[in-house]
Design a protein around this motif. Structure first.
Motif, PDB file in Angstrom:
ATOM      1  N   HIS A 104      46.382 -21.223 -37.373  1.00 35.15           N
ATOM      2  CA  HIS A 104      45.524 -22.473 -37.832  1.00 35.15           C
ATOM      3  C   HIS A 104      44.651 -22.246 -38.693  1.00 35.15           C
ATOM      4  O   HIS A 104      43.668 -23.197 -38.815  1.00 35.15           O
ATOM      5  CB  HIS A 104      44.985 -22.966 -36.190  1.00 35.15           C
ATOM      6  CG  HIS A 104      46.266 -23.245 -35.452  1.00 35.15           C
ATOM      7  ND1 HIS A 104      46.134 -23.472 -34.204  1.00 35.15           N
ATOM      8  CD2 HIS A 104      47.409 -23.512 -35.769  1.00 35.15           C
ATOM      9  CE1 HIS A 104      47.355 -23.698 -33.471  1.00 35.15           C
ATOM     10  NE2 HIS A 104      48.119 -23.781 -34.355  1.00 35.15           N
ATOM     11  N   LEU A 178      49.115 -22.631 -24.214  1.00 38.41           N
ATOM     12  CA  LEU A 178      50.403 -22.802 -24.880  1.00 38.41           C
ATOM     13  C   LEU A 178      50.812 -24.438 -24.822  1.00 38.41           C
ATOM     14  O   LEU A 178      51.800 -24.798 -24.460  1.00 38.41           O
ATOM     15  CB  LEU A 178      51.450 -22.032 -23.777  1.00 38.41           C
ATOM     16  CG  LEU A 178      51.146 -20.777 -24.147  1.00 38.41           C
ATOM     17  CD1 LEU A 178      52.272 -19.703 -23.142  1.00 38.41           C
ATOM     18  CD2 LEU A 178      51.257 -20.095 -25.411  1.00 38.41           C
ATOM     19  N   VAL A 204      48.865 -20.384 -16.398  1.00 38.48           N
ATOM     20  CA  VAL A 204      49.503 -20.954 -17.664  1.00 38.48           C
ATOM     21  C   VAL A 204      50.842 -21.475 -17.425  1.00 38.48           C
ATOM     22  O   VAL A 204      51.620 -20.755 -16.919  1.00 38.48           O
ATOM     23  CB  VAL A 204      49.359 -20.064 -19.038  1.00 38.48           C
ATOM     24  CG1 VAL A 204      50.005 -20.817 -19.935  1.00 38.48           C
ATOM     25  CG2 VAL A 204      47.711 -19.731 -18.981  1.00 38.48           C
TER      26      VAL A 204
HETATM   27  P1  OAD Z   1      43.016 -24.248 -25.052  1.00 39.92           P
HETATM   28  O1  OAD Z   1      41.379 -24.571 -25.046  1.00 39.92           O
HETATM   29  O2  OAD Z   1      44.024 -25.130 -25.020  1.00 39.92           O
HETATM   30  O3  OAD Z   1      43.500 -23.038 -23.844  1.00 39.92           O
HETATM   31  C1  OAD Z   1      42.493 -21.818 -23.649  1.00 39.92           C
HETATM   32  C2  OAD Z   1      43.089 -21.217 -22.691  1.00 39.92           C
HETATM   33  O4  OAD Z   1      42.151 -20.026 -22.455  1.00 39.92           O
HETATM   34  C3  OAD Z   1      43.265 -21.881 -21.317  1.00 39.92           C
HETATM   35  O5  OAD Z   1      44.540 -21.215 -20.733  1.00 39.92           O
HETATM   36  C4  OAD Z   1      41.834 -21.026 -20.434  1.00 39.92           C
HETATM   37  O6  OAD Z   1      42.424 -21.010 -19.064  1.00 39.92           O
HETATM   38  C5  OAD Z   1      41.943 -19.737 -20.800  1.00 39.92           C
HETATM   39  N1  OAD Z   1      40.703 -19.121 -20.881  1.00 39.92           N
HETATM   40  C6  OAD Z   1      39.364 -19.635 -20.485  1.00 39.92           C
HETATM   41  N2  OAD Z   1      38.531 -18.554 -20.537  1.00 39.92           N
HETATM   42  C7  OAD Z   1      39.125 -17.311 -20.771  1.00 39.92           C
HETATM   43  C8  OAD Z   1      38.718 -15.770 -20.850  1.00 39.92           C
HETATM   44  N3  OAD Z   1      37.421 -15.743 -20.357  1.00 39.92           N
HETATM   45  N4  OAD Z   1      39.677 -15.146 -21.190  1.00 39.92           N
HETATM   46  C9  OAD Z   1      40.960 -15.475 -21.344  1.00 39.92           C
HETATM   47  N5  OAD Z   1      41.200 -16.903 -21.049  1.00 39.92           N
HETATM   48  C10 OAD Z   1      40.547 -17.737 -20.975  1.00 39.92           C
HETATM   49  O7  OAD Z   1      43.157 -23.336 -26.234  1.00 39.92           O
HETATM   50  P2  OAD Z   1      44.290 -22.928 -27.201  1.00 39.92           P
HETATM   51  O8  OAD Z   1      45.734 -22.765 -26.452  1.00 39.92           O
HETATM   52  O9  OAD Z   1      43.858 -21.744 -28.289  1.00 39.92           O
HETATM   53  O10 OAD Z   1      44.042 -26.117 -32.819  1.00 39.92           O
HETATM   54  O11 OAD Z   1      44.381 -24.235 -28.285  1.00 39.92           O
HETATM   55  C11 OAD Z   1      45.390 -24.170 -29.066  1.00 39.92           C
HETATM   56  C12 OAD Z   1      45.012 -25.037 -30.113  1.00 39.92           C
HETATM   57  O12 OAD Z   1      44.594 -26.391 -29.891  1.00 39.92           O
HETATM   58  C13 OAD Z   1      43.846 -24.612 -31.070  1.00 39.92           C
HETATM   59  O13 OAD Z   1      44.211 -23.467 -32.083  1.00 39.92           O
HETATM   60  C14 OAD Z   1      43.366 -25.668 -31.700  1.00 39.92           C
HETATM   61  C15 OAD Z   1      43.382 -26.658 -30.588  1.00 39.92           C
HETATM   62  O14 OAD Z   1      43.454 -28.052 -30.862  1.00 39.92           O
HETATM   63  C16 OAD Z   1      43.657 -26.865 -33.849  1.00 39.92           C
HETATM   64  O15 OAD Z   1      42.539 -27.160 -33.712  1.00 39.92           O
HETATM   65  C17 OAD Z   1      44.641 -27.236 -35.010  1.00 39.92           C
END
Ligand code: OAD
Length: 233
Positions: A104, A178, A204
């Motif tokens: 991204h 995801l 998840v």
């Molecule tokens: P999300 O915010 O959707 O998901 C974050 C995940 O991290 C969740 O499953 C949480 O449970 C988990 N989480 C929280 N704290 C954690 C920790 N300490 N250790 C491990 N996991 C933890 O974020 P993404 O899946 O990365 O894109 O979001 C994907 C995309 O959506 C991003 O790249 C961004 C966003 O919109 C763009 O902006 C284009």
């Protein structure tokens, strides 16, 4: 050398102090994703979008890689490691990971509004020149913009990411809900004999539930468990 591919998301950097997107208190609770992270939003109000990413960049300067980032980087000696990340921060690189694919984009880079994927237009930002302002020009004369893949745009790095995942002996997914494609679809490219681990404190929803080992812990603790209980046998 065994090949490990990591697929990381916002949860990977949560322990460094960067907000995730979809957790409670996450970024998308305070901002409208359509306004600040879509190509249509940028066309409607470029200044709002530039300011949003200027703020994200200033936050990034204040944080450090967490233990999880460092444990991943430490595997480079024993494994052929590629990190595929949805994160736009540079914490994997700062922890020492050598091969990082940013699906991204990258917060510390800027590019052309007319030709965002033209490598000749991509420039590095630094602590000294941290902001992108209206009127700043890219090499092709167009308005400089963040080097971020917004909703509604192509994801050019998905092809190299698919290639890496399809060759992995071990795939480790950390801190992503995801929800966002094509990144979320990468799991489908894993070989049948690929070991898959998923580290996340929450459950998840994984569409393809083929033999995934779930480690329900945060990124750093989860990486410690992975290394001690699964990788070092
Ligand atoms: P999300 O915010 O959707 O998901 C974050 C995940 O991290 C969740 O499953 C949480 O449970 C988990 N989480 C929280 N704290 C954690 C920790 N300490 N250790 C491990 N996991 C933890 O974020 P993404 O899946 O990365 O894109 O979001 C994907 C995309 O959506 C991003 O790249 C961004 C966003 O919109 C763009 O902006 C284009």
């Amino acid at each position: 050398m065994k090949k490990i591919v990591f697929l990381t998301g916002a949860g990977m950097s949560a322990e460094s102090g960067i907000s995730t997107f979809r957790d409670s208190g996450g970024l998308w609770e305070n901002y409208n994703v359509e306004d600040v992270a879509s190509i249509d939003g940028y066309i409607r109000n470029p200044e709002l979008v530039l300011n949003f990413y200027n703020m994200r960049r200033r936050e990034l300067l204040k944080v450090q890689p967490c233990e999880g980032h460092r444990l991943i980087a430490g595997l480079d000696d024993q494994y052929d490691v590629t990190v595929v990340t949805q994160n736009v921060d540079n914490l994997h690189e700062r922890a020492g990971s050598k091969k990082v694919i940013h699906l991204h984009g990258e917060l510390m880079k800027a590019t052309s509004s007319d030709n965002p994927n033209d490598a000749r237009c991509v420039v590095d930002l630094s602590e000294e020149s941290i902001d992108i302002n209206i009127g700043d020009k890219a090499k092709d004369g167009s308005q400089l913009r963040p080097f971020i893949v917004w909703f509604g745009e192509n994801v050019p790095m998905i092809e190299p990411a698919i290639e890496e995942v399809s060759k992995a002996d071990i795939l480790i997914v950390i801190g992503t809900s995801l929800n966002v494609y094509p990144a979320a679809g990468l799991l489908r490219y894993a070989r049948r004999d690929c070991e898959i681990y998923l580290i996340d404190p929450k459950t998840v929803n994984c569409p393809d539930n083929y033999g995934i080992t779930y480690i329900r812990k945060g990124a750093s603790e989860g990486m410690r468990t992975l290394i001690n209980d699964y990788l070092i046998k």
